[in-house]
Design a protein around this motif. Structure first.
Motif: not given
Length: 329
Positions: A125, A175-176, A257, A266, A269, A271, A299, A301-303, A306
């Protein structure tokens, strides 16, 4: 009418790159597979080994090349980078692989600017975002393998649990591609019937058992690396499936991804979301209706990603240039 030549480039002939080449060779995905590696002798050996299987797999040219040879490739797989060590997370690979990507993308932009890129190197990712930031090609033409492998593992384990063909299981890991990935239990189905709250093939809904299946899915890479030192066979099949989708213009929905442009609030990023993939790359993403827990997991996973992107490549965390804006179909 002449048959269009289908040329695939693979940068990196380590365990993953070779597994992808083998899967595409035996599935006759391409008429020409070009292998690149810093260790040219090894790449030559792998090419010769594959070519000797033409009697069984059919005619396909496998050869070693340099970056200028990739000018004719429709799709280029980037599987180069350092390997994941036992006990090392995918994100821990970041700093060591960003430098590798800088050099590769500079060459690809010069010699193969029109090819669609498939990113398979971990952390996939972060490196997909890095590739989109560093490359001159549109972001929708750079796709990471994302959670395709995690989703395949998940469906295989759910199929075993319920006694059905995994191809009849419709469930996603999103997600990730890594420790913060999560299952979309709220919409996981077999034969159109939700898993949550239902009896399927005589199996009642058992959330602890299903949670254990997800944990097994999440731990799979670590378990395999602990035993054999690396993962390669299943991800090779994932890469072959993604390349087939692109070359055959299948418009399949795959959990790859992609860069988020406001989905679930979001941005900045990459993912995995279920996305329509075609010969143009990413066409659009399909947004499942997540429950509160799943949205929180997305969220989170994104944080985490990032933060890693900022650490990996500060410029990649800035505004997205016009030529990198993904179009949504």
């Amino acid at each position: 009418m002449a048959i269009q030549k289908r040329t695939i480039g693979i940068v990196g002939t380590g365990n993953v790159g070779v597994a992808a080449a083998y899967a595409m060779f035996i599935q006759r995905t391409a008429s020409d597979i070009i292998l690149l590696d810093k260790d040219q002798s090894r790449a030559e050996g792998e090419a010769l080994d594959l070519m000797h299987g033409q009697t069984f797999a059919g005619p396909a040219r496998v050869r070693v090349g340099n970056y200028p040879d990739l000018a004719e490739a429709q799709v280029i797989v980037i599987a180069a980078g350092v390997s994941q060590r036992p006990g090392e997370s995918r994100l821990d690979l970041m700093e060591r692989n960003v430098a590798v990507f800088r050099a590769i993308l500079s060459e690809l932009d010069q010699h193969a600017p029109n090819a669609l890129l498939v990113i398979a190197t971990n952390p996939v990712d972060v490196l997909t975002y890095v590739a989109q930031a560093l490359s001159t090609r549109p972001a929708q033409r750079i796709i990471g393998t994302g959670t395709m492998l995690d989703t395949a593992r998940f469906r295989a384990l759910l199929g075993e649990h319920y006694g059905v063909d995994p191809r009849s299981v419709h469930a996603y890991i999103l997600g990730e591609h890594g420790d913060t990935e999560f299952p979309v239990w709220s919409d996981a189905r077999i034969g159109g019937l939700r898993l949550v709250g239902n009896v399927i093939n005589g199996r009642p809904y058992d959330r602890p058992a299903l949670d254990a299946i997800f944990e097994q899915t999440r731990r799979s890479a670590y378990d395999i690396i602990e035993r054999k030192g690396y993962t390669n066979l299943a991800i090779g099949l994932v890469i072959a499936r993604l390349v087939q989708t692109i070359l055959n213009r299948q418009r399949s929905v795959l959990p790859v991804s992609v860069r988020l442009q406001g989905e679930y609030g979001l941005t900045r990023v990459c993912l995995s979301l279920p996305s329509i993939v075609s010969e143009n790359g990413l066409e659009s993403s399909i947004l499942p209706e997540l429950d509160a827990d799943e949205l929180a997991a997305m969220r989170q996973s994104a944080s985490i990603l990032q933060e890693r992107i900022v650490e990996a490549l500060p410029v990649a965390a800035g505004p997205v240039p016009d030529n990198h804006t993904a179009t949504q179909g």
